[in-house]
Design a protein around this motif. Structure first.
Motif, mmCIF file in Angstrom:
data_model
loop_
_atom_site.group_PDB
_atom_site.id
_atom_site.type_symbol
_atom_site.label_atom_id
_atom_site.label_comp_id
_atom_site.label_asym_id
_atom_site.label_seq_id
_atom_site.Cartn_x
_atom_site.Cartn_y
_atom_site.Cartn_z
ATOM 1 N N ASN A 174 0.827 -1.206 0.000
ATOM 2 C CA ASN A 174 0.000 0.000 0.000
ATOM 3 C C ASN A 174 0.863 1.259 0.000
ATOM 4 O OD1 ASN A 174 -2.158 -1.681 -0.039
ATOM 5 N ND2 ASN A 174 -2.966 -1.128 1.963
ATOM 6 N N VAL A 175 1.329 1.600 -1.189
ATOM 7 C CA VAL A 175 2.124 2.804 -1.417
ATOM 8 C C VAL A 175 1.525 3.528 -2.610
ATOM 9 C CG1 VAL A 175 4.393 3.724 -1.996
ATOM 10 C CG2 VAL A 175 4.205 1.719 -0.508
ATOM 11 N N SER A 176 1.154 4.800 -2.416
ATOM 12 C CA SER A 176 0.524 5.575 -3.486
ATOM 13 C C SER A 176 0.852 7.046 -3.320
ATOM 14 C CB SER A 176 -0.995 5.371 -3.458
ATOM 15 O OG SER A 176 -1.643 6.312 -4.301
ATOM 16 N N ALA A 177 1.225 7.694 -4.402
ATOM 17 C CA ALA A 177 1.465 9.133 -4.363
ATOM 18 C C ALA A 177 0.167 9.921 -4.484
ATOM 19 C CB ALA A 177 2.416 9.532 -5.496
ATOM 20 N N GLY A 233 -15.302 16.967 -8.579
ATOM 21 C CA GLY A 233 -15.188 18.395 -8.325
ATOM 22 C C GLY A 233 -14.812 18.723 -6.893
ATOM 23 N N PHE A 234 -14.366 19.956 -6.714
ATOM 24 C CA PHE A 234 -14.094 20.529 -5.404
ATOM 25 C C PHE A 234 -14.696 21.929 -5.384
ATOM 26 C CE2 PHE A 234 -10.861 17.301 -5.909
ATOM 27 C CZ PHE A 234 -10.779 16.730 -4.639
ATOM 28 N N TRP A 235 -15.113 22.375 -4.209
ATOM 29 C CA TRP A 235 -15.783 23.685 -4.167
ATOM 30 C C TRP A 235 -14.866 24.795 -4.680
ATOM 31 C CZ3 TRP A 235 -13.716 27.706 -1.413
ATOM 32 C CH2 TRP A 235 -12.791 27.393 -0.410
ATOM 33 N N ASP A 236 -13.535 24.575 -4.547
ATOM 34 C CA ASP A 236 -12.591 25.595 -5.008
ATOM 35 C C ASP A 236 -11.913 25.219 -6.322
ATOM 36 O OD1 ASP A 236 -11.232 23.502 -3.866
ATOM 37 O OD2 ASP A 236 -9.823 24.726 -2.720
ATOM 38 N N ASN A 237 -12.438 24.195 -7.006
ATOM 39 C CA ASN A 237 -11.893 23.823 -8.313
ATOM 40 C C ASN A 237 -12.979 23.112 -9.106
ATOM 41 O OD1 ASN A 237 -10.475 23.084 -10.557
ATOM 42 N ND2 ASN A 237 -9.036 21.733 -9.517
ATOM 43 N N GLN A 238 -13.549 23.811 -10.067
ATOM 44 C CA GLN A 238 -14.615 23.266 -10.900
ATOM 45 C C GLN A 238 -14.115 22.860 -12.285
ATOM 46 O OE1 GLN A 238 -18.445 23.152 -9.911
ATOM 47 N NE2 GLN A 238 -16.916 22.596 -8.348
ATOM 48 N N ASN A 239 -12.806 22.722 -12.429
ATOM 49 C CA ASN A 239 -12.229 22.426 -13.740
ATOM 50 C C ASN A 239 -11.563 21.057 -13.816
ATOM 51 O OD1 ASN A 239 -12.838 25.029 -14.886
ATOM 52 N ND2 ASN A 239 -11.222 25.857 -13.565
ATOM 53 N N GLY A 240 -11.824 20.190 -12.863
ATOM 54 C CA GLY A 240 -11.183 18.888 -12.862
ATOM 55 C C GLY A 240 -9.913 18.918 -12.047
ATOM 56 N N ASP A 241 -9.498 17.744 -11.570
ATOM 57 C CA ASP A 241 -8.387 17.658 -10.632
ATOM 58 C C ASP A 241 -7.787 16.260 -10.751
ATOM 59 O OD1 ASP A 241 -7.275 16.988 -7.761
ATOM 60 O OD2 ASP A 241 -7.551 19.163 -7.743
ATOM 61 N N GLU A 242 -6.504 16.111 -10.428
ATOM 62 C CA GLU A 242 -5.908 14.776 -10.503
ATOM 63 C C GLU A 242 -6.612 13.788 -9.579
ATOM 64 O OE1 GLU A 242 -2.246 15.455 -7.280
ATOM 65 O OE2 GLU A 242 -1.825 14.788 -9.325
ATOM 66 N N ARG A 243 -7.222 14.304 -8.502
ATOM 67 C CA ARG A 243 -7.951 13.433 -7.580
ATOM 68 C C ARG A 243 -9.290 12.973 -8.160
ATOM 69 N NH1 ARG A 243 -7.558 17.733 -2.864
ATOM 70 N NH2 ARG A 243 -7.694 19.012 -4.755
ATOM 71 N N GLY A 244 -9.672 13.535 -9.295
ATOM 72 C CA GLY A 244 -10.893 13.107 -9.970
ATOM 73 C C GLY A 244 -10.620 12.349 -11.253
ATOM 74 N N ALA A 245 -9.355 11.954 -11.468
ATOM 75 C CA ALA A 245 -8.983 11.317 -12.732
ATOM 76 C C ALA A 245 -9.321 9.832 -12.781
ATOM 77 C CB ALA A 245 -7.484 11.508 -12.980
ATOM 78 N N LEU A 250 -16.421 6.263 -16.769
ATOM 79 C CA LEU A 250 -16.088 7.686 -16.798
ATOM 80 C C LEU A 250 -15.262 8.036 -15.563
ATOM 81 C CD1 LEU A 250 -19.421 9.445 -17.896
ATOM 82 C CD2 LEU A 250 -17.460 8.820 -19.314
ATOM 83 N N SER A 251 -14.479 9.073 -15.664
ATOM 84 C CA SER A 251 -13.739 9.555 -14.500
ATOM 85 C C SER A 251 -14.599 10.535 -13.715
ATOM 86 C CB SER A 251 -12.449 10.245 -14.939
ATOM 87 O OG SER A 251 -12.748 11.477 -15.590
ATOM 88 N N GLY A 252 -14.166 10.827 -12.513
ATOM 89 C CA GLY A 252 -14.853 11.859 -11.745
ATOM 90 C C GLY A 252 -14.843 13.190 -12.464
ATOM 91 N N ASN A 253 -13.738 13.503 -13.133
ATOM 92 C CA ASN A 253 -13.643 14.742 -13.901
ATOM 93 C C ASN A 253 -14.624 14.753 -15.075
ATOM 94 O OD1 ASN A 253 -11.604 15.700 -12.231
ATOM 95 N ND2 ASN A 253 -9.964 14.934 -13.546
ATOM 96 N N ASP A 254 -14.801 13.590 -15.718
ATOM 97 C CA ASP A 254 -15.757 13.494 -16.823
ATOM 98 C C ASP A 254 -17.170 13.805 -16.335
ATOM 99 O OD1 ASP A 254 -13.745 12.667 -18.594
ATOM 100 O OD2 ASP A 254 -14.131 10.537 -18.222
ATOM 101 N N ILE A 255 -17.531 13.224 -15.194
ATOM 102 C CA ILE A 255 -18.878 13.427 -14.651
ATOM 103 C C ILE A 255 -19.063 14.884 -14.245
ATOM 104 C CG2 ILE A 255 -20.426 12.803 -12.751
ATOM 105 C CD1 ILE A 255 -19.192 9.990 -12.865
ATOM 106 N N LEU A 256 -18.031 15.481 -13.656
ATOM 107 C CA LEU A 256 -18.103 16.896 -13.280
ATOM 108 C C LEU A 256 -18.386 17.760 -14.508
ATOM 109 C CD1 LEU A 256 -17.611 19.308 -11.333
ATOM 110 C CD2 LEU A 256 -15.180 19.129 -11.935
#
Length: 423
Positions: free
Chosen positions: A134-137, A355-367, A316-322
């Motif tokens: 369990n190692v993840s960046a 999405g994040f409340w301070d980022n509506q353009n996609g994020d690596e955490r939504g990939a 779909l990715s989280g970013n796609d759904i956003l």
């Protein structure tokens, strides 16, 4: 599961701690027998090793302990091994105290006092092709192995096996985000518990206009759960929006007639978490319903919810759904901010963010991709101008818990479509 939320939900019966433990262990046993083998075979991994120390538990390992094992003991090592040819995945523990009934003991300290050496010998005996750690960046849920424990493991690992190490990120996230049918029979009741306590807090029983503060309501919710013997994974948030006032008022703000009250609230029960945001209106003298502009604001938020749930699709990715949900909402003239997230063993759960409340353009955490049989907090805001408040823009924050079965998203215990009225 219901798509309509009860107006005055009754508190469901709660299990004793002993009965809760029996349910939790039954669910854990079924998950270990079904979810882990499926994930390992999907990812082509034949060994998964998890290591944790007491009070420093790996996020995954902590959810694999039985109901009486509240912590790892000294150093707890869990090993899953798939022998192939359709045979069952072996569940082993290289630990002094063991986990009887869940994992088979694989260490006899009287024969081999060195725990790390015992693990190395076990790995060599099984001869796995891939060893997941369990190692993840990217995600904390897949990054539970500390540096010191990794160093100890690698030092004990025979040299030929060190090149077989791979990341267990997908196994970790998959384990945490996957819900089995037995859990989904219970999850709506967990959300009903949250809704029932929330309905108490957003009522005239608790809120006395001109007297009660927003902090009073937050602490009422926290105390109520404590008296019920139910945990919360975060301190409740309560605030008000008020005609002529800018933004959200909270802290020691006294709730007044005409206020729009907001709360963010979550419970933990049977190891499952909820996350809910509801809105209530404090009636002025002579009023029998909230102003039309406030009711329209909640309806706008419901339409943004519809845009989000209609955009879910496996693969779909989280970013796609956003992006898809925002496009749908904006095309309807809505002003959305979407920040939905997975829910399950953790409140802000494992899996891709939408999405994040301070980022509506996609994020690596939504990939990452979205999978079936997952639970989600449909969390968002619709900003709406309220004519009765002189056109003041009000943020209608909503959050409801829902299940994605791979084809559609269904709310676990309905969603709020009418403002709660506080008389």
């Amino acid at each position: 599961m219901s798509q309509v939320e009860a107006a005055h939900p009754a508190l469901p019966p709660l299990l004793t701690l002993r009965d809760r433990a029996a349910v939790e262990d039954a669910l854990l046993t079924e998950r270990l027998q079904t979810v882990v083998p499926r994930l390992m075979r999907e990812e082509g991994i034949d060994m998964w090793v998890l290591v944790a120390r007491e009070y420093l538990e790996d996020p995954v390992l902590a959810t694999m302990l039985d109901a009486k094992s509240l912590r790892a003991r000294r150093r707890t090592i869990l090993v899953f091994f798939d022998p192939g040819e359709g045979r069952p995945v072996e569940r082993l523990t290289v630990s002094r105290y063991g986990l009887p009934g869940m994992f088979e003991g694989a260490w006899k300290p009287e024969q081999q006092p060195d725990q790390w050496k015992a693990l190395g010998d076990l790995i060599a005996a099984k001869n796995p092709k891939k060893i997941a750690l369990n190692v993840s960046a990217l995600t904390a849920f897949g990054d539970g192995l500390t540096v010191s424990q990794r160093d100890g493991l690698m030092a004990a690992l025979p040299a030929p096996y060190r090149d077989r190490i791979v990341s267990g990120e997908r196994l970790s996230v998959g384990w945490l985000e996957s819900r089995i049918p037995a859990e989904m029979k219970l999850y709506p009741g967990v959300v009903r518990l949250a809704h029932a306590v929330l309905a108490e807090g957003l009522s005239g029983q608790v809120i006395k206009p001109g007297v009660t503060t927003t902090d009073d309501v937050a602490w009422y919710l926290r105390e109520r759960l404590s008296r019920l013997g139910v945990a919360t994974w975060f301190h409740p948030s309560v605030g008000v929006q008020r005609q002529g006032a800018k933004g959200m008022l909270d802290g020691d703000t006294v709730i007044q007639k005409g206020d729009l009250v907001w709360t963010d609230f979550g419970v933990t029960y049977l190891r499952l978490n909820t996350d809910t945001q509801h809105l209530a209106y404090v009636l002025k003298d002579g009023e029998t319903e909230a102003p039309a502009g406030l009711r329209a604001g909640l309806a706008a938020a419901n339409r943004v919810q519809d845009a989000v749930t209609a955009s879910f699709k496996v693969g779909l990715s989280g970013n796609d759904i956003l992006a898809a949900a925002r496009a749908k909402a904006i095309a309807q003239g809505l002003d959305p901010s979407i920040y939905s997230h997975p829910l399950g063993y953790h409140g802000h759960g494992a899996g891709p963010a939408i999405g994040f409340w301070d980022n509506q353009n996609g994020d690596e955490r939504g990939a990452a991709k979205v999978f079936a049989h997952t639970v989600w907090s449909i969390e968002l805001t619709a900003t709406h101008a309220v004519p009765e408040w002189d056109g003041q823009k009000v943020a209608f924050r909503t959050e409801e818990d829902a299940y994605f079965d791979g084809k559609e998203v269904r709310y676990l215990d309905g969603r709020q479509t009418e403002l709660t009225l506080i008389r």
